[in-house]
Design a protein around this motif. Structure first.
Motif, mmCIF file in Angstrom:
data_model
loop_
_atom_site.group_PDB
_atom_site.id
_atom_site.type_symbol
_atom_site.label_atom_id
_atom_site.label_comp_id
_atom_site.label_asym_id
_atom_site.label_seq_id
_atom_site.Cartn_x
_atom_site.Cartn_y
_atom_site.Cartn_z
ATOM 1 N N PRO A 60 30.723 -16.360 53.127
ATOM 2 C CA PRO A 60 30.404 -15.315 52.145
ATOM 3 C C PRO A 60 31.522 -14.969 51.185
ATOM 4 O O PRO A 60 31.271 -14.321 50.159
ATOM 5 N N VAL A 61 32.760 -15.400 51.455
ATOM 6 C CA VAL A 61 33.874 -14.996 50.613
ATOM 7 C C VAL A 61 34.754 -16.164 50.192
ATOM 8 O O VAL A 61 35.039 -16.347 49.007
ATOM 9 N N VAL A 62 35.213 -16.959 51.132
ATOM 10 C CA VAL A 62 36.287 -17.925 50.853
ATOM 11 C C VAL A 62 35.811 -19.024 49.912
ATOM 12 O O VAL A 62 34.657 -19.465 49.969
ATOM 13 N N ASP A 63 36.720 -19.440 49.020
ATOM 14 C CA ASP A 63 36.414 -20.468 48.023
ATOM 15 C C ASP A 63 37.325 -21.671 48.254
ATOM 16 O O ASP A 63 38.549 -21.540 48.232
ATOM 17 N N MET A 84 42.582 -12.679 44.234
ATOM 18 C CA MET A 84 41.222 -13.204 44.256
ATOM 19 C C MET A 84 40.354 -12.500 45.308
ATOM 20 O O MET A 84 39.131 -12.473 45.187
ATOM 21 N N TYR A 85 41.005 -11.928 46.327
ATOM 22 C CA TYR A 85 40.249 -11.409 47.469
ATOM 23 C C TYR A 85 40.423 -9.913 47.723
ATOM 24 O O TYR A 85 39.650 -9.338 48.491
ATOM 25 N N LEU A 86 41.381 -9.267 47.080
ATOM 26 C CA LEU A 86 41.614 -7.854 47.372
ATOM 27 C C LEU A 86 40.406 -6.985 47.067
ATOM 28 O O LEU A 86 40.146 -5.990 47.758
ATOM 29 N N PRO A 145 33.041 -9.127 54.499
ATOM 30 C CA PRO A 145 32.314 -8.572 55.648
ATOM 31 C C PRO A 145 33.265 -8.183 56.772
ATOM 32 O O PRO A 145 34.338 -8.781 56.943
ATOM 33 N N GLU A 146 32.881 -7.184 57.534
ATOM 34 C CA GLU A 146 33.674 -6.823 58.698
ATOM 35 C C GLU A 146 33.554 -7.916 59.757
ATOM 36 O O GLU A 146 32.576 -8.664 59.788
ATOM 37 N N PRO A 147 34.536 -8.038 60.643
ATOM 38 C CA PRO A 147 34.453 -9.053 61.698
ATOM 39 C C PRO A 147 33.207 -8.847 62.564
ATOM 40 O O PRO A 147 32.722 -7.722 62.717
ATOM 41 N N LEU A 184 43.484 -4.226 58.409
ATOM 42 C CA LEU A 184 42.729 -5.420 58.769
ATOM 43 C C LEU A 184 42.094 -6.051 57.539
ATOM 44 O O LEU A 184 42.109 -7.280 57.382
ATOM 45 N N ARG A 185 41.551 -5.238 56.647
ATOM 46 C CA ARG A 185 40.907 -5.801 55.466
ATOM 47 C C ARG A 185 41.916 -6.541 54.589
ATOM 48 O O ARG A 185 41.621 -7.600 54.035
#
Length: 487
Positions: A26-29, A226-228, A233-235, A265-266
């Motif tokens: 859902p997030v990583v590119d 890019m991700y901040l 999603p939460e773990p 954690l985020r």
């Protein structure tokens, strides 16, 4: 075109198996890794049988199962004296062999069959203990990155400058120097230099081994940005997970369990994903260099990790545990020039393990596979051929009171904690995130008994005495090494 393909093994440290955009994360590119997968086969059920750095790399280098390489936990400073290794067999078969980056063997300068090593193992505690560590084994004498860095960033530069521990999976901050000086960029810079000075008369085997995304979580600012602000999603949190942390383990930056402050954690999640994308871009840089040196078309590329990172799943962190975030790894076998006639842009769901790397690359090179190898070549699977394959794998890791064994066929996973006898069973088909332990569900009792018997048979005759061949025996002292493998 040369008769034998060049071989490129790209390994990263502590990358989860789900962190590829081609797997719809859902997030990583990961655009360059996605393209590698399109030029080959993506194995979706690849596991690390012993998910921490040293034992996993023993499997990678020797093709052995943990029963034969002998490393069933994390223990530094144990000599590596294996008769056959992947680079030694390839060197004997006419390959020019080179490693750039992480080896994590002992002694650190042990070539393990490579013709040459340009080394950066990251921060290893036993190499930094001064003055007790002999000079011949000290960090300054066995790391090539740090002298390179000090020439460019100042004589006082060190790996501790950011204040981040090498096992801190819950804290992060951006890299403080120009991106070109980051350890990830250094691995690629040195690998490109190998393309310049390799022996052009020989095919090459290059191990390009990154320390990241293993902590410290220190991506260059551009990648962290890019991700901040991404919707991370939460773990995942299983019904069985410990949801209280009365001793506040989660406040320890190098914790392996506990409730970590959400903002901390985020940010750690964002930095972890940023490190992966940073590696991906640098892999893209190296692929372009390969094209310029006209070696991309005749090189077989294998990408994987030694183990994963739990990253807060079930309030757990780091590795050594048998859950998917820790034990499952990315695994791509790519053939950009079509030398091996793989079924490109396909996936395969057979259960494979890191021990399969050595026989796969030896098979691709037409080199002999030693009798010591327990793994099997993946080429028949990657070519779509009908081939007999293992039904399941056995994994394990010493982890004090959480010492564990697991078995999986990719459809179910059985976990046995050897110190307490506690059992877990997950139906990965309907529950790939391991949210529900069905070990006490009446509908799964036959499966549970079958897995228990299979593990008892797997452990029969081992020196720990945790199986008599028919039943599992809890409470026997956990070990990091099988002494019988080192006699």
């Amino acid at each position: 075109m040369q008769a034998k393909p060049n071989l490129l093994l790209i390994s990263v440290d502590q990358m989860r198996g789900d962190c590829l955009s081609i797997l719809n994360h859902p997030v990583v590119d990961t655009p360059n890794l996605d393209q590698l997968a399109r030029s080959g086969v993506l194995f979706r059920n690849a596991y690390s049988a012993t998910p921490s750095c040293i034992p996993a790399r023993a499997a990678m280098l020797t093709g052995m199962s943990q029963r034969h390489h002998g490393r069933i936990g994390y223990q530094d400073q144990v000599p590596w004296d294996y008769e056959h290794t992947l680079p030694s067999v390839l060197a004997a078969s006419g390959y020019h062999t080179q490693c750039v980056g992480k080896m994590h063997v002992y002694p650190a300068r042990n070539l393990c069959g490579f013709h040459n090593i340009v080394m950066h193992d990251g921060y290893l505690h036993h190499n930094r203990m001064r003055p007790s560590t002999p000079v011949a084994e000290s960090f300054d004498s066995c790391d090539d990155y740090l002298p390179w860095l000090r020439e460019r960033a100042g004589a006082d530069s060190d790996l501790l400058d950011l204040g981040l521990d090498c096992n801190a999976s819950t804290v992060a901050r951006p890299w403080h120097l120009p991106e070109a000086l980051h350890p990830t960029n250094w691995v690629v810079t040195q690998s490109i230099d190998f393309l310049r000075r390799r022996d052009p008369r020989k095919p090459f085997f290059l191990s390009m081994s990154f320390v990241r995304p293993h902590p410290p979580f220190d991506p260059p600012q551009a990648f962290l940005d890019m991700y901040l602000d991404a919707d991370i999603p939460e773990p995942v949190m299983g019904e069985w997970a410990q949801t209280e942390d009365t001793e506040k383990h989660g406040l320890n930056p190098v914790t392996n369990k506990g409730i970590v402050p959400k903002h901390r954690l985020r940010r750690a999640q964002a930095a972890y994903y940023a490190l992966i994308t940073h590696i991906d871009h640098q892999i893209g840089r190296f692929l372009q260099a390969m094209h310029e040196y006209d070696v991309l078309r005749n090189t077989v590329i294998l990408f994987t990790s030694d183990h994963g990172e739990l990253l807060g799943d079930h309030n757990l962190f780091r590795k050594t545990l048998p859950y998917e975030g820790s034990a499952k790894v990315p695994f791509i076998l790519a053939d950009p020039g079509g030398m091996l006639h793989l079924c490109k842009n396909t996936t395969n769901d057979r259960v494979i393990e890191i021990r399969d790397i050595m026989p796969t690359l030896l098979d691709a090179a037409g080199a002999p596979i030693p009798d010591t190898v327990d793994g099997a070549s993946l080429l028949p699977l990657a070519k779509g051929e009908e081939a007999a394959w293992r039904e399941a794998i056995h994994g394990e890791h010493e982890c004090k009171d959480m010492s564990n064994h697991y078995m999986t066929d990719g459809l179910q996973k059985y976990i046995w904690f050897s110190q307490t006898g506690r059992e877990q069973l997950f139906d990965l088909r309907s529950d790939p995130q391991e949210l529900r332990n069905v070990a006490e569900d009446g509908r799964y009792q036959a499966s549970l008994a079958s897995w228990r018997e299979r593990l008892a048979a797997e452990l029969a005759g081992r020196e720990e005495g945790c199986s008599d061949g028919r039943r599992l025996i809890a409470g026997r002292p956990a070990q990091t090494l099988l002494q019988e493998a080192f006699r």
